[in-house]
Design an enzyme around this catalytic site. Structure first.
Site, short mmCIF file in Angstrom:
data_model
loop_
_atom_site.label_atom_id
_atom_site.label_comp_id
_atom_site.label_asym_id
_atom_site.label_seq_id
_atom_site.Cartn_x
_atom_site.Cartn_y
_atom_site.Cartn_z
N GLU A 90 0.89 -1.17 0.00
CA GLU A 90 0.00 0.00 0.00
C GLU A 90 0.92 1.21 0.00
OE1 GLU A 90 -3.27 -0.02 -0.06
OE2 GLU A 90 -3.95 -1.93 0.79
N CYS A 117 -2.00 9.18 2.29
CA CYS A 117 -1.77 8.58 0.97
C CYS A 117 -2.88 8.97 0.01
CB CYS A 117 -1.70 7.07 1.09
SG CYS A 117 -3.13 6.36 1.93
P1 NAD Z 1 8.52 4.78 4.47
O1 NAD Z 1 8.52 3.96 3.22
O2 NAD Z 1 9.65 5.69 4.70
O3 NAD Z 1 8.45 3.83 5.76
C1 NAD Z 1 7.38 2.94 5.97
C2 NAD Z 1 7.86 1.80 6.85
O4 NAD Z 1 8.77 1.00 6.12
C3 NAD Z 1 8.61 2.24 8.09
O5 NAD Z 1 8.27 1.37 9.14
C4 NAD Z 1 10.07 2.09 7.71
O6 NAD Z 1 10.91 1.87 8.80
C5 NAD Z 1 10.00 0.87 6.81
N1 NAD Z 1 11.02 0.81 5.76
C6 NAD Z 1 11.45 1.83 5.00
N2 NAD Z 1 12.36 1.38 4.12
C7 NAD Z 1 12.48 0.04 4.31
C8 NAD Z 1 13.26 -0.98 3.71
N3 NAD Z 1 14.12 -0.71 2.73
N4 NAD Z 1 13.13 -2.25 4.17
C9 NAD Z 1 12.25 -2.53 5.16
N5 NAD Z 1 11.51 -1.59 5.78
C10 NAD Z 1 11.61 -0.32 5.36
O7 NAD Z 1 7.13 5.57 4.48
P2 NAD Z 1 6.60 6.62 5.57
O8 NAD Z 1 7.31 7.92 5.40
O9 NAD Z 1 6.58 6.02 6.92
O10 NAD Z 1 5.08 6.78 5.12
C11 NAD Z 1 4.64 7.70 4.18
C12 NAD Z 1 4.32 7.01 2.88
O11 NAD Z 1 3.37 5.97 3.10
C13 NAD Z 1 3.67 7.94 1.88
O12 NAD Z 1 4.21 7.70 0.61
C14 NAD Z 1 2.20 7.55 1.94
O13 NAD Z 1 1.48 7.86 0.77
C15 NAD Z 1 2.30 6.07 2.17
N6 NAD Z 1 1.08 5.53 2.77
C16 NAD Z 1 0.29 4.73 2.01
C17 NAD Z 1 -0.91 4.25 2.52
C18 NAD Z 1 -1.83 3.39 1.69
O14 NAD Z 1 -2.77 2.82 2.24
N7 NAD Z 1 -1.62 3.28 0.38
C19 NAD Z 1 -1.28 4.57 3.83
C20 NAD Z 1 -0.43 5.38 4.58
C21 NAD Z 1 0.74 5.86 4.05
#
Ligand code: NAD
Length: 514
Positions: free
Chosen positions: A238, A272
Protein backbone atom coordinates in the site's frame (compact mmCIF):
# COMPACT_ATOMS: atom_id res chain seq x y z
CA UNK A 1 14.41 7.82 5.45
CA UNK A 2 17.33 6.95 7.69
CA UNK A 3 18.67 3.54 8.55
CA UNK A 4 19.65 3.64 12.19
CA UNK A 5 20.56 0.00 12.73
CA UNK A 6 20.51 -0.64 16.48
CA UNK A 7 20.90 3.02 17.52
CA UNK A 8 18.11 4.16 19.91
CA UNK A 9 15.41 6.30 18.30
CA UNK A 10 15.42 10.02 19.03
CA UNK A 11 11.87 11.12 19.78
CA UNK A 12 10.67 14.59 18.83
CA UNK A 13 7.54 16.66 19.20
CA UNK A 14 6.76 17.88 15.67
CA UNK A 15 4.72 20.77 17.05
CA UNK A 16 7.88 22.32 18.47
CA UNK A 17 10.70 20.36 16.85
CA UNK A 18 12.22 19.67 20.28
CA UNK A 19 13.65 16.34 21.42
CA UNK A 20 11.42 14.66 24.01
CA UNK A 21 13.31 11.43 24.63
CA UNK A 22 14.84 8.27 23.29
CA UNK A 23 13.52 4.77 22.76
CA UNK A 24 15.56 1.59 22.40
CA UNK A 25 15.07 -0.42 19.22
CA UNK A 26 14.76 -4.18 18.83
CA UNK A 27 18.29 -5.37 17.95
CA UNK A 28 18.34 -6.48 14.31
CA UNK A 29 19.84 -9.79 15.43
CA UNK A 30 16.75 -10.48 17.61
CA UNK A 31 14.12 -10.10 14.90
CA UNK A 32 14.27 -13.72 13.68
CA UNK A 33 13.75 -15.02 17.23
CA UNK A 34 10.70 -12.71 17.62
CA UNK A 35 9.26 -14.36 14.52
CA UNK A 36 10.07 -17.83 15.85
CA UNK A 37 8.22 -17.05 19.11
CA UNK A 38 5.23 -15.75 17.16
CA UNK A 39 5.22 -18.94 15.07
CA UNK A 40 4.89 -21.09 18.21
CA UNK A 41 2.11 -18.89 19.61
CA UNK A 42 0.42 -18.85 16.20
CA UNK A 43 0.34 -22.63 15.89
CA UNK A 44 -1.65 -22.90 19.14
CA UNK A 45 -3.83 -19.98 18.10
CA UNK A 46 -4.70 -21.53 14.73
CA UNK A 47 -6.12 -24.53 16.61
CA UNK A 48 -8.26 -22.29 18.84
CA UNK A 49 -12.00 -22.20 18.00
CA UNK A 50 -13.12 -19.13 16.08
CA UNK A 51 -15.45 -18.15 18.96
CA UNK A 52 -12.41 -17.87 21.27
CA UNK A 53 -10.53 -15.80 18.71
CA UNK A 54 -13.53 -13.49 18.44
CA UNK A 55 -13.59 -13.16 22.23
CA UNK A 56 -9.94 -12.06 22.15
CA UNK A 57 -10.76 -9.39 19.55
CA UNK A 58 -13.69 -8.21 21.71
CA UNK A 59 -11.18 -7.95 24.58
CA UNK A 60 -8.86 -5.98 22.27
CA UNK A 61 -11.71 -3.60 21.43
CA UNK A 62 -12.53 -3.12 25.13
CA UNK A 63 -8.92 -2.40 26.14
CA UNK A 64 -8.40 -0.18 23.10
CA UNK A 65 -11.52 1.90 23.70
CA UNK A 66 -10.81 2.20 27.45
CA UNK A 67 -7.42 3.68 26.57
CA UNK A 68 -8.75 5.84 23.72
CA UNK A 69 -8.12 9.20 25.48
CA UNK A 70 -4.50 8.19 26.07
CA UNK A 71 -4.14 7.10 22.43
CA UNK A 72 -5.64 10.36 21.17
CA UNK A 73 -3.32 12.45 23.37
CA UNK A 74 -0.31 10.54 22.05
CA UNK A 75 -1.42 11.03 18.43
CA UNK A 76 -1.46 14.76 19.16
CA UNK A 77 1.92 14.72 20.91
CA UNK A 78 3.85 12.35 18.63
CA UNK A 79 2.35 12.99 15.19
CA UNK A 80 0.95 16.46 15.80
CA UNK A 81 -2.59 15.55 14.75
CA UNK A 82 -5.36 17.97 15.68
CA UNK A 83 -7.35 16.25 18.46
CA UNK A 84 -10.53 16.03 16.35
CA UNK A 85 -8.66 14.18 13.63
CA UNK A 86 -7.00 11.86 16.15
CA UNK A 87 -10.43 10.81 17.42
CA UNK A 88 -12.29 10.57 14.12
CA UNK A 89 -9.63 9.03 11.90
CA UNK A 90 -8.00 6.62 14.35
CA UNK A 91 -10.34 5.86 17.25
CA UNK A 92 -13.87 5.92 15.82
CA UNK A 93 -12.62 4.15 12.69
CA UNK A 94 -11.01 1.44 14.83
CA UNK A 95 -14.26 0.87 16.70
CA UNK A 96 -16.02 0.39 13.34
CA UNK A 97 -13.24 -1.92 12.20
CA UNK A 98 -13.59 -4.24 15.23
CA UNK A 99 -17.37 -4.43 14.76
CA UNK A 100 -17.13 -5.02 11.02
CA UNK A 101 -14.71 -7.94 11.25
CA UNK A 102 -16.48 -9.51 14.23
CA UNK A 103 -19.72 -9.37 12.22
CA UNK A 104 -18.41 -10.83 9.01
CA UNK A 105 -15.60 -13.22 9.96
CA UNK A 106 -17.82 -16.34 10.39
CA UNK A 107 -19.00 -16.01 6.79
CA UNK A 108 -15.55 -15.15 5.48
CA UNK A 109 -13.94 -18.20 7.09
CA UNK A 110 -16.76 -20.68 6.39
CA UNK A 111 -15.93 -23.75 4.28
CA UNK A 112 -16.68 -23.26 0.59
CA UNK A 113 -18.15 -26.38 -1.05
CA UNK A 114 -17.05 -27.02 -4.64
CA UNK A 115 -19.98 -28.00 -6.90
CA UNK A 116 -19.10 -31.22 -8.76
CA UNK A 117 -20.74 -33.08 -11.61
CA UNK A 118 -22.10 -36.33 -10.11
CA UNK A 119 -21.46 -38.03 -13.46
CA UNK A 120 -17.81 -37.06 -13.72
CA UNK A 121 -17.05 -37.26 -9.98
CA UNK A 122 -19.49 -39.68 -8.32
CA UNK A 123 -19.24 -39.98 -4.52
CA UNK A 124 -16.75 -37.18 -4.00
CA UNK A 125 -16.90 -34.13 -1.72
CA UNK A 126 -14.53 -31.26 -2.39
CA UNK A 127 -14.43 -28.30 -0.06
CA UNK A 128 -12.16 -25.28 0.42
CA UNK A 129 -11.08 -24.81 4.03
CA UNK A 130 -9.96 -21.25 4.79
CA UNK A 131 -6.85 -21.55 6.92
CA UNK A 132 -4.35 -19.08 8.38
CA UNK A 133 -1.08 -18.57 6.51
CA UNK A 134 1.06 -18.55 9.68
CA UNK A 135 3.01 -15.44 10.66
CA UNK A 136 2.17 -12.14 8.97
CA UNK A 137 5.00 -9.57 8.84
CA UNK A 138 3.58 -6.06 9.01
CA UNK A 139 5.68 -2.94 8.24
CA UNK A 140 3.91 0.33 8.98
CA UNK A 141 4.23 4.06 8.23
CA UNK A 142 3.78 6.82 10.77
CA UNK A 143 0.89 8.85 9.36
CA UNK A 144 -1.99 6.73 10.80
CA UNK A 145 0.06 4.85 13.40
CA UNK A 146 -2.90 3.34 15.25
CA UNK A 147 -5.46 2.56 12.62
CA UNK A 148 -3.16 1.18 9.92
CA UNK A 149 -1.72 -1.68 12.00
CA UNK A 150 -5.21 -2.53 13.28
CA UNK A 151 -6.65 -2.84 9.78
CA UNK A 152 -4.39 -5.87 9.20
CA UNK A 153 -3.91 -7.19 12.77
CA UNK A 154 -7.66 -7.58 13.42
CA UNK A 155 -8.53 -9.77 10.39
CA UNK A 156 -5.17 -11.57 10.57
CA UNK A 157 -5.69 -12.64 14.18
CA UNK A 158 -9.35 -13.56 13.64
CA UNK A 159 -8.23 -15.76 10.76
CA UNK A 160 -5.86 -17.62 13.10
CA UNK A 161 -2.52 -15.98 12.28
CA UNK A 162 0.24 -14.58 14.44
CA UNK A 163 1.62 -11.13 13.54
CA UNK A 164 5.05 -9.59 13.92
CA UNK A 165 4.78 -5.88 13.23
CA UNK A 166 7.05 -2.90 13.06
CA UNK A 167 5.72 0.58 13.76
CA UNK A 168 7.44 3.45 11.96
CA UNK A 169 10.53 4.86 13.65
CA UNK A 170 8.61 8.20 13.57
CA UNK A 171 5.67 6.77 15.53
CA UNK A 172 7.48 4.53 17.99
CA UNK A 173 5.58 5.77 21.05
CA UNK A 174 2.23 5.04 19.41
CA UNK A 175 3.67 1.63 18.52
CA UNK A 176 4.70 1.03 22.14
CA UNK A 177 1.23 1.95 23.44
CA UNK A 178 -0.47 -0.28 20.88
CA UNK A 179 1.91 -3.05 21.94
CA UNK A 180 0.67 -2.70 25.55
CA UNK A 181 -2.91 -3.02 24.28
CA UNK A 182 -2.12 -6.11 22.18
CA UNK A 183 -0.31 -7.66 25.14
CA UNK A 184 -3.32 -7.10 27.40
CA UNK A 185 -5.74 -8.64 24.89
CA UNK A 186 -3.93 -11.54 23.25
CA UNK A 187 -1.96 -14.63 24.36
CA UNK A 188 1.78 -14.04 24.80
CA UNK A 189 3.73 -13.62 21.54
CA UNK A 190 0.69 -13.78 19.27
CA UNK A 191 1.26 -10.18 18.17
CA UNK A 192 4.90 -9.17 18.60
CA UNK A 193 6.06 -5.56 18.18
CA UNK A 194 9.56 -4.81 16.98
CA UNK A 195 10.83 -1.26 17.13
CA UNK A 196 13.27 0.34 14.72
CA UNK A 197 13.75 1.57 11.18
CA UNK A 198 14.45 0.06 7.76
CA UNK A 199 17.13 -2.30 9.17
CA UNK A 200 14.56 -3.98 11.42
CA UNK A 201 12.08 -3.92 8.51
CA UNK A 202 14.59 -5.72 6.31
CA UNK A 203 15.27 -8.26 9.07
CA UNK A 204 11.53 -8.89 9.30
CA UNK A 205 11.38 -9.66 5.58
CA UNK A 206 14.39 -11.99 5.88
CA UNK A 207 13.36 -13.56 9.17
CA UNK A 208 10.91 -16.27 8.11
CA UNK A 209 7.43 -14.70 7.98
CA UNK A 210 4.82 -16.10 5.58
CA UNK A 211 3.69 -12.80 4.02
CA UNK A 212 4.70 -9.18 4.22
CA UNK A 213 2.06 -6.46 4.34
CA UNK A 214 3.85 -3.17 3.76
CA UNK A 215 2.38 0.32 3.87
CA UNK A 216 4.68 3.22 3.11
CA UNK A 217 6.53 5.04 0.34
CA UNK A 218 7.03 3.73 -3.19
CA UNK A 219 10.79 3.55 -2.53
CA UNK A 220 10.34 1.55 0.67
CA UNK A 221 7.80 -0.74 -1.00
CA UNK A 222 10.06 -1.41 -3.94
CA UNK A 223 12.99 -2.29 -1.64
CA UNK A 224 10.77 -4.61 0.44
CA UNK A 225 9.32 -6.31 -2.66
CA UNK A 226 12.80 -6.91 -4.08
CA UNK A 227 14.00 -8.35 -0.80
CA UNK A 228 10.90 -10.52 -0.42
CA UNK A 229 11.33 -11.87 -3.96
CA UNK A 230 14.57 -13.55 -2.90
CA UNK A 231 12.51 -15.65 -0.44
CA UNK A 232 9.56 -16.05 -2.86
CA UNK A 233 7.61 -14.31 -0.13
CA UNK A 234 4.21 -12.88 -1.10
CA UNK A 235 3.77 -9.18 -0.39
CA UNK A 236 0.97 -6.63 -0.33
CA UNK A 237 2.08 -3.06 -0.95
CA UNK A 238 0.00 0.00 0.00
CA UNK A 239 2.07 2.90 -1.29
CA UNK A 240 1.99 6.61 -2.04
CA UNK A 241 0.02 8.54 -4.61
CA UNK A 242 -0.71 11.88 -6.26
CA UNK A 243 -4.48 11.78 -6.22
CA UNK A 244 -6.36 13.99 -8.68
CA UNK A 245 -9.70 15.76 -8.18
CA UNK A 246 -11.64 16.76 -11.30
CA UNK A 247 -14.17 19.57 -10.82
CA UNK A 248 -16.77 19.75 -13.61
CA UNK A 249 -18.51 22.99 -14.60
CA UNK A 250 -21.81 21.88 -13.03
CA UNK A 251 -20.29 21.00 -9.63
CA UNK A 252 -21.70 22.43 -6.41
CA UNK A 253 -18.67 24.69 -6.02
CA UNK A 254 -19.26 25.31 -2.33
CA UNK A 255 -19.22 21.58 -1.56
CA UNK A 256 -16.35 20.90 -3.96
CA UNK A 257 -14.22 23.64 -2.41
CA UNK A 258 -14.97 22.56 1.18
CA UNK A 259 -14.39 18.87 0.36
CA UNK A 260 -11.17 19.42 -1.57
CA UNK A 261 -9.77 21.78 1.08
CA UNK A 262 -10.35 19.05 3.66
CA UNK A 263 -9.06 16.38 1.25
CA UNK A 264 -5.83 18.32 0.73
CA UNK A 265 -5.11 19.58 4.24
CA UNK A 266 -6.36 17.02 6.79
CA UNK A 267 -3.46 15.36 8.61
CA UNK A 268 -1.44 18.30 7.20
CA UNK A 269 -1.69 16.68 3.75
CA UNK A 270 0.16 13.61 5.03
CA UNK A 271 -2.35 11.07 3.78
CA UNK A 272 -1.77 8.58 0.97
CA UNK A 273 -5.23 9.58 -0.31
CA UNK A 274 -4.80 13.36 -0.02
CA UNK A 275 -6.06 15.42 -2.92
CA UNK A 276 -2.68 16.43 -4.37
CA UNK A 277 -3.76 18.08 -7.66
CA UNK A 278 -6.97 19.60 -8.97
CA UNK A 279 -8.18 19.94 -12.55
CA UNK A 280 -11.11 22.36 -12.71
CA UNK A 281 -13.23 23.30 -15.74
CA UNK A 282 -11.91 26.59 -17.03
CA UNK A 283 -15.46 28.06 -16.95
CA UNK A 284 -15.60 27.79 -13.15
CA UNK A 285 -11.88 27.99 -12.38
CA UNK A 286 -11.86 31.50 -10.90
CA UNK A 287 -15.01 31.03 -8.83
CA UNK A 288 -13.71 27.71 -7.50
CA UNK A 289 -10.27 29.13 -6.63
CA UNK A 290 -11.89 32.04 -4.82
CA UNK A 291 -13.87 29.63 -2.61
CA UNK A 292 -10.86 27.38 -2.00
CA UNK A 293 -8.67 30.32 -1.00
CA UNK A 294 -11.34 31.69 1.35
CA UNK A 295 -11.86 28.28 3.01
CA UNK A 296 -8.09 27.79 3.32
CA UNK A 297 -7.51 31.21 4.87
CA UNK A 298 -10.10 30.34 7.53
CA UNK A 299 -8.08 27.32 8.73
CA UNK A 300 -6.27 27.60 12.05
CA UNK A 301 -2.68 26.38 11.88
CA UNK A 302 -0.58 25.20 14.80
CA UNK A 303 -0.94 25.35 18.56
CA UNK A 304 -0.60 29.15 18.51
CA UNK A 305 -4.01 29.28 16.78
CA UNK A 306 -5.84 27.74 19.76
CA UNK A 307 -7.67 24.66 18.46
CA UNK A 308 -5.76 23.89 15.25
CA UNK A 309 -7.35 22.55 12.07
CA UNK A 310 -3.92 21.83 10.58
CA UNK A 311 -1.04 20.36 12.56
CA UNK A 312 2.67 20.14 11.76
CA UNK A 313 4.57 18.01 9.29
CA UNK A 314 6.24 14.99 10.86
CA UNK A 315 9.85 16.16 10.74
CA UNK A 316 12.38 18.55 9.29
CA UNK A 317 13.01 16.41 6.20
CA UNK A 318 9.29 16.62 5.36
CA UNK A 319 9.36 20.40 5.86
CA UNK A 320 12.26 20.73 3.39
CA UNK A 321 10.59 18.48 0.84
CA UNK A 322 7.24 20.26 0.95
CA UNK A 323 8.80 23.72 0.79
CA UNK A 324 11.04 22.51 -2.05
CA UNK A 325 7.97 21.55 -4.11
CA UNK A 326 6.39 24.95 -3.47
CA UNK A 327 9.48 27.07 -4.18
CA UNK A 328 10.27 25.15 -7.39
CA UNK A 329 6.69 25.71 -8.59
CA UNK A 330 6.74 29.42 -7.72
CA UNK A 331 10.14 29.83 -9.41
CA UNK A 332 8.59 28.30 -12.55
CA UNK A 333 5.63 30.70 -12.56
CA UNK A 334 3.07 29.29 -10.09
CA UNK A 335 1.30 31.72 -7.77
CA UNK A 336 0.93 30.95 -4.05
CA UNK A 337 -2.55 32.28 -3.25
CA UNK A 338 -2.15 31.40 0.45
CA UNK A 339 0.77 30.07 2.49
CA UNK A 340 4.04 29.40 0.67
CA UNK A 341 6.62 29.36 3.50
CA UNK A 342 7.07 27.58 6.86
CA UNK A 343 5.32 29.33 9.74
CA UNK A 344 8.41 29.01 11.95
CA UNK A 345 6.52 27.11 14.67
CA UNK A 346 7.97 23.58 14.95
CA UNK A 347 7.50 21.72 11.67
CA UNK A 348 4.34 23.56 10.65
CA UNK A 349 3.74 24.45 7.03
CA UNK A 350 0.70 26.56 6.25
CA UNK A 351 -1.95 25.20 3.88
CA UNK A 352 -0.81 26.49 0.50
CA UNK A 353 -2.97 26.94 -2.61
CA UNK A 354 -1.07 27.22 -5.90
CA UNK A 355 -2.52 28.44 -9.20
CA UNK A 356 -0.88 28.95 -12.62
CA UNK A 357 0.66 25.49 -12.26
CA UNK A 358 1.74 23.31 -15.18
CA UNK A 359 1.75 19.53 -15.32
CA UNK A 360 5.55 19.34 -15.65
CA UNK A 361 6.10 20.91 -12.20
CA UNK A 362 7.28 18.54 -9.47
CA UNK A 363 4.35 19.67 -7.31
CA UNK A 364 1.98 18.25 -9.97
CA UNK A 365 3.97 15.03 -10.54
CA UNK A 366 5.54 13.73 -7.30
CA UNK A 367 3.84 12.98 -4.00
CA UNK A 368 4.25 16.16 -1.87
CA UNK A 369 2.78 14.63 1.30
CA UNK A 370 2.12 18.05 2.78
CA UNK A 371 -0.57 20.75 2.86
CA UNK A 372 -0.18 21.95 -0.72
CA UNK A 373 -3.00 22.17 -3.26
CA UNK A 374 -2.05 22.96 -6.86
CA UNK A 375 -5.01 23.88 -9.09
CA UNK A 376 -4.94 23.70 -12.91
CA UNK A 377 -7.69 24.45 -15.47
CA UNK A 378 -8.98 22.13 -18.24
CA UNK A 379 -11.21 22.73 -21.23
CA UNK A 380 -12.56 19.26 -22.14
CA UNK A 381 -13.37 16.26 -19.98
CA UNK A 382 -11.19 14.01 -22.16
CA UNK A 383 -8.31 16.34 -21.46
CA UNK A 384 -9.00 16.23 -17.70
CA UNK A 385 -9.03 12.42 -17.71
CA UNK A 386 -5.84 12.22 -19.78
CA UNK A 387 -4.02 14.61 -17.44
CA UNK A 388 -5.30 12.80 -14.34
CA UNK A 389 -4.04 9.51 -15.80
CA UNK A 390 -0.64 10.88 -16.82
CA UNK A 391 0.83 9.81 -13.48
CA UNK A 392 2.74 6.77 -12.26
CA UNK A 393 0.36 6.59 -9.28
CA UNK A 394 -3.24 5.41 -8.95
CA UNK A 395 -4.65 5.19 -5.42
CA UNK A 396 -7.74 7.47 -5.36
CA UNK A 397 -9.46 9.91 -7.69
CA UNK A 398 -12.49 12.15 -7.19
CA UNK A 399 -14.93 13.79 -9.60
CA UNK A 400 -17.18 16.63 -8.49
CA UNK A 401 -20.45 17.29 -10.37
CA UNK A 402 -24.21 17.50 -9.81
CA UNK A 403 -24.69 15.00 -12.64
CA UNK A 404 -23.94 11.84 -10.65
CA UNK A 405 -24.10 9.40 -13.58
CA UNK A 406 -21.78 11.45 -15.73
CA UNK A 407 -19.40 11.93 -12.81
CA UNK A 408 -19.37 8.22 -12.02
CA UNK A 409 -18.69 7.37 -15.67
CA UNK A 410 -15.86 9.88 -15.76
CA UNK A 411 -14.38 8.57 -12.49
CA UNK A 412 -14.31 5.07 -14.00
CA UNK A 413 -11.97 6.37 -16.71
CA UNK A 414 -9.35 7.48 -14.19
CA UNK A 415 -7.06 4.57 -13.29
CA UNK A 416 -7.32 4.26 -9.52
CA UNK A 417 -8.05 1.76 -6.79
CA UNK A 418 -10.75 3.93 -5.21
CA UNK A 419 -13.10 6.42 -6.95
CA UNK A 420 -15.18 9.12 -5.31
CA UNK A 421 -18.01 11.27 -6.64
CA UNK A 422 -18.50 14.49 -4.65
CA UNK A 423 -16.29 13.26 -1.82
CA UNK A 424 -12.72 12.10 -1.25
CA UNK A 425 -10.25 10.12 0.84
CA UNK A 426 -12.34 8.71 3.67
CA UNK A 427 -13.06 5.01 2.92
CA UNK A 428 -9.57 3.67 3.75
CA UNK A 429 -10.41 2.53 7.29
CA UNK A 430 -13.61 0.67 6.37
CA UNK A 431 -13.29 -3.03 7.12
CA UNK A 432 -15.63 -4.06 4.30
CA UNK A 433 -14.33 -1.72 1.59
CA UNK A 434 -11.28 -2.69 -0.47
CA UNK A 435 -8.38 -0.23 -0.23
CA UNK A 436 -5.48 -0.55 -2.60
CA UNK A 437 -3.72 1.20 -5.44
CA UNK A 438 -3.03 0.68 -9.11
CA UNK A 439 0.26 1.30 -10.91
CA UNK A 440 3.05 2.44 -8.52
CA UNK A 441 0.56 2.96 -5.70
CA UNK A 442 1.04 -0.73 -4.99
CA UNK A 443 -0.67 -4.08 -5.28
CA UNK A 444 -2.91 -6.14 -3.06
CA UNK A 445 -5.61 -4.56 -0.93
CA UNK A 446 -6.56 -4.20 2.71
CA UNK A 447 -10.19 -4.41 3.80
CA UNK A 448 -13.01 -6.60 2.46
CA UNK A 449 -12.76 -10.30 1.62
CA UNK A 450 -10.12 -9.39 -0.97
CA UNK A 451 -7.91 -8.07 1.83
CA UNK A 452 -8.56 -11.18 3.93
CA UNK A 453 -7.46 -13.37 1.01
CA UNK A 454 -3.88 -12.17 1.55
CA UNK A 455 -4.02 -13.49 5.13
CA UNK A 456 -5.41 -16.98 4.51
CA UNK A 457 -4.74 -20.06 2.47
CA UNK A 458 -7.67 -21.88 0.85
CA UNK A 459 -6.80 -25.56 1.38
CA UNK A 460 -8.72 -27.81 -0.99
CA UNK A 461 -9.90 -31.00 0.74
CA UNK A 462 -11.28 -33.93 -1.27
CA UNK A 463 -13.02 -36.82 0.52
CA UNK A 464 -14.14 -39.81 -1.56
CA UNK A 465 -17.19 -41.73 -0.29
CA UNK A 466 -17.49 -43.96 -3.36
CA UNK A 467 -16.70 -47.64 -3.03
CA UNK A 468 -15.56 -48.35 -6.59
CA UNK A 469 -12.31 -50.18 -6.92
CA UNK A 470 -11.07 -47.73 -9.51
CA UNK A 471 -11.71 -44.32 -11.00
CA UNK A 472 -12.46 -44.16 -14.67
CA UNK A 473 -9.25 -42.21 -15.29
CA UNK A 474 -7.00 -44.63 -13.34
CA UNK A 475 -4.87 -47.41 -14.89
CA UNK A 476 -5.18 -49.35 -17.03
CA UNK A 477 -6.24 -47.04 -19.86
CA UNK A 478 -8.84 -49.43 -21.38
CA UNK A 479 -10.02 -49.07 -24.96
CA UNK A 480 -13.27 -47.38 -24.01
CA UNK A 481 -11.68 -44.57 -21.91
CA UNK A 482 -11.35 -42.14 -24.83
CA UNK A 483 -14.82 -43.06 -26.03
CA UNK A 484 -16.30 -42.41 -22.61
CA UNK A 485 -14.49 -39.03 -22.28
CA UNK A 486 -15.72 -38.01 -25.73
CA UNK A 487 -19.21 -39.12 -24.73
CA UNK A 488 -19.11 -36.83 -21.67
CA UNK A 489 -18.00 -33.91 -23.84
CA UNK A 490 -20.75 -34.62 -26.40
CA UNK A 491 -23.32 -34.63 -23.61
CA UNK A 492 -22.52 -31.09 -22.49
CA UNK A 493 -21.08 -29.42 -25.61
CA UNK A 494 -23.50 -26.90 -27.22
CA UNK A 495 -24.97 -28.70 -30.25
CA UNK A 496 -23.38 -31.98 -29.14
CA UNK A 497 -24.64 -35.42 -30.23
CA UNK A 498 -26.45 -36.09 -26.95
CA UNK A 499 -27.78 -39.57 -27.68
CA UNK A 500 -24.53 -41.17 -28.84
CA UNK A 501 -22.70 -39.15 -26.19
CA UNK A 502 -24.93 -40.64 -23.49
CA UNK A 503 -24.36 -44.13 -24.90
CA UNK A 504 -20.57 -43.72 -24.88
CA UNK A 505 -20.52 -42.18 -21.39
CA UNK A 506 -22.80 -44.83 -19.84
CA UNK A 507 -20.75 -47.56 -21.48
CA UNK A 508 -17.63 -46.16 -19.93
CA UNK A 509 -19.25 -45.72 -16.52
CA UNK A 510 -20.49 -49.31 -16.51
CA UNK A 511 -17.02 -50.45 -17.40
CA UNK A 512 -15.79 -48.68 -14.26
CA UNK A 513 -17.53 -51.32 -12.13
CA UNK A 514 -16.05 -54.27 -13.96
P1 NAD B 1 8.52 4.78 4.47
O1 NAD B 1 8.52 3.96 3.22
O2 NAD B 1 9.65 5.69 4.70
O3 NAD B 1 8.45 3.83 5.76
C1 NAD B 1 7.38 2.94 5.97
C2 NAD B 1 7.86 1.80 6.85
O4 NAD B 1 8.77 1.00 6.12
C3 NAD B 1 8.61 2.24 8.09
O5 NAD B 1 8.27 1.37 9.14
C4 NAD B 1 10.07 2.09 7.71
O6 NAD B 1 10.91 1.87 8.80
C5 NAD B 1 10.00 0.87 6.81
N1 NAD B 1 11.02 0.81 5.76
C6 NAD B 1 11.45 1.83 5.00
N2 NAD B 1 12.36 1.38 4.12
C7 NAD B 1 12.48 0.04 4.31
C8 NAD B 1 13.26 -0.98 3.71
N3 NAD B 1 14.12 -0.71 2.73
N4 NAD B 1 13.13 -2.25 4.17
C9 NAD B 1 12.25 -2.53 5.16
N5 NAD B 1 11.51 -1.59 5.78
C10 NAD B 1 11.61 -0.32 5.36
O7 NAD B 1 7.13 5.57 4.48
P2 NAD B 1 6.60 6.62 5.57
O8 NAD B 1 7.31 7.92 5.40
O9 NAD B 1 6.58 6.02 6.92
O10 NAD B 1 5.08 6.78 5.12
C11 NAD B 1 4.64 7.70 4.18
C12 NAD B 1 4.32 7.01 2.88
O11 NAD B 1 3.37 5.97 3.10
C13 NAD B 1 3.67 7.94 1.88
O12 NAD B 1 4.21 7.70 0.61
C14 NAD B 1 2.20 7.55 1.94
O13 NAD B 1 1.48 7.86 0.77
C15 NAD B 1 2.30 6.07 2.17
N6 NAD B 1 1.08 5.53 2.77
C16 NAD B 1 0.29 4.73 2.01
C17 NAD B 1 -0.91 4.25 2.52
C18 NAD B 1 -1.83 3.39 1.69
O14 NAD B 1 -2.77 2.82 2.24
N7 NAD B 1 -1.62 3.28 0.38
C19 NAD B 1 -1.28 4.57 3.83
C20 NAD B 1 -0.43 5.38 4.58
C21 NAD B 1 0.74 5.86 4.05
Amino acid sequence: MSDLGDTPLTLRDPRTGSVVGQLPVTPVADVASCIARARVAGAAWAATPLEDRKSAVRRLAAVFLARAPELADLLVAEIGKPAGEAWTSEIVTAQELFDTWLDRIDDDLADIPVPLSPINYPGKDVVLKIEPIGVVGLIMPWNYPIHLPLRTVVPAVLAGNAVVWKPSEHAARCGALLNEIFTAAFPANLVVTIQGGPAQGAALVDGGVDRVVFTGSVGGGRAVAQRAAAHLLPTSLELGSKDPAIVLHDADLERAANGIVWGAFHNAGQDCASVERVYVDTRVHDAFVEKVVAATRALRVGAASGTPDVGPLINEAALHKVHGHVTAAVAAGAVARTGGAPTGEGYHYPPTVLTNVTDDMVVMRDETFGPVLPIAAFTTEDEAVARANASPYGLCASVWSKDLRRAEALAARVTSGVSFVNNCCFTGPMGSAAWGGRKESGYGVTGSRFGLEALVHPRTVCVDRSRGKKEMWWYPYGDNLVGMARGLVELTRPGGARLSGARMAVGGLLNRWK
